[in-house]
Motif scaffolding. Structure first.
Motif, mmCIF file in Angstrom:
data_model
loop_
_atom_site.group_PDB
_atom_site.id
_atom_site.type_symbol
_atom_site.label_atom_id
_atom_site.label_comp_id
_atom_site.label_asym_id
_atom_site.label_seq_id
_atom_site.Cartn_x
_atom_site.Cartn_y
_atom_site.Cartn_z
ATOM 1 N N LEU A 175 -5.583 2.516 -6.776
ATOM 2 C CA LEU A 175 -7.079 1.637 -7.394
ATOM 3 C C LEU A 175 -7.289 0.758 -6.000
ATOM 4 C CD1 LEU A 175 -8.735 1.887 -10.139
ATOM 5 C CD2 LEU A 175 -7.294 -0.715 -10.450
ATOM 6 N N LYS A 176 -6.747 -0.329 -5.551
ATOM 7 C CA LYS A 176 -7.045 -0.884 -5.060
ATOM 8 C C LYS A 176 -7.611 -0.080 -3.565
ATOM 9 C CE LYS A 176 -4.941 -4.536 -1.546
ATOM 10 N NZ LYS A 176 -4.158 -4.913 -0.198
ATOM 11 N N GLU A 177 -6.847 0.555 -2.965
ATOM 12 C CA GLU A 177 -7.244 1.461 -1.494
ATOM 13 C C GLU A 177 -8.852 2.430 -2.243
ATOM 14 O OE1 GLU A 177 -7.237 1.617 1.838
ATOM 15 O OE2 GLU A 177 -5.352 0.194 0.601
ATOM 16 N N LEU A 178 -8.761 2.618 -4.096
ATOM 17 C CA LEU A 178 -10.861 3.648 -4.360
ATOM 18 C C LEU A 178 -11.235 2.555 -4.238
ATOM 19 C CD1 LEU A 178 -9.228 6.628 -6.875
ATOM 20 C CD2 LEU A 178 -9.937 6.227 -4.232
ATOM 21 N N SER A 179 -11.104 1.499 -4.373
ATOM 22 C CA SER A 179 -11.836 0.023 -4.359
ATOM 23 C C SER A 179 -12.353 -0.320 -2.999
ATOM 24 C CB SER A 179 -11.048 -0.905 -5.343
ATOM 25 O OG SER A 179 -10.264 -2.030 -4.906
ATOM 26 N N THR A 232 -2.289 4.128 5.384
ATOM 27 C CA THR A 232 -1.996 4.059 4.270
ATOM 28 C C THR A 232 -2.558 5.063 3.168
ATOM 29 O OG1 THR A 232 -2.795 1.378 4.450
ATOM 30 C CG2 THR A 232 -2.949 1.975 2.363
ATOM 31 N N LEU A 233 -3.872 5.187 3.489
ATOM 32 C CA LEU A 233 -3.860 6.642 3.101
ATOM 33 C C LEU A 233 -3.297 7.518 2.482
ATOM 34 C CD1 LEU A 233 -8.461 6.568 3.313
ATOM 35 C CD2 LEU A 233 -6.586 6.318 1.208
ATOM 36 N N LYS A 234 -2.691 7.670 4.015
ATOM 37 C CA LYS A 234 -1.952 8.699 4.152
ATOM 38 C C LYS A 234 -0.165 8.812 3.005
ATOM 39 C CE LYS A 234 0.861 11.848 7.034
ATOM 40 N NZ LYS A 234 1.900 10.895 7.709
ATOM 41 N N THR A 235 0.402 7.432 3.255
ATOM 42 C CA THR A 235 1.759 6.956 2.602
ATOM 43 C C THR A 235 1.386 7.544 1.000
ATOM 44 O OG1 THR A 235 2.054 5.179 3.847
ATOM 45 C CG2 THR A 235 3.270 5.058 1.853
#
Length: 109
Positions: A19-23, A61-64
């Protein structure tokens, strides 16, 4: 409130991280710029006008989180160059009873 099991805590934490990455505007821009075609980090940086160091951090981060993957690796100037592609094509976020629900629609391109 009932006590959460360790598995629920891990799932809740991962959902929160997604959620944090998508925001995050930069993460979202990177993620959705590699839906149709995989790209090198330098291409993403150039195309989306995001600093290259930021692209590398966000891709890590996205890969993790499993939101991107390395589609192919090529040897360019004696260095391994990784082409990244999005694992999702859409994301739906819903909040019910104070709990966010994140639905990720897979990328099939």
């Amino acid at each position: 409130m009932p006590k959460q099991t360790p598995l629920e805590l891990i799932k809740y934490n991962i959902d929160q991280m997604i959620l944090k990455e998508l925001s995050d505007l930069e993460s979202r821009t990177i993620l959705f710029s590699i839906i149709k075609h995989s790209k090198l980090p330098s291409q993403i940086s150039h195309d989306d006008q995001i600093p290259q160091s930021t692209v590398y951090k966000k891709l890590h981060t996205l890969k993790t989180l499993g939101l991107v993957y390395v589609e192919k690796i090529e040897l360019i100037n004696r260095a391994k160059s990784r082409y990244y592609k999005s694992t999702i094509r859409e994301a739906e976020i819903c909040v019910k009873k104070f709990e966010p629900i994140v639905n990720l629609i897979p990328n099939k391109t």
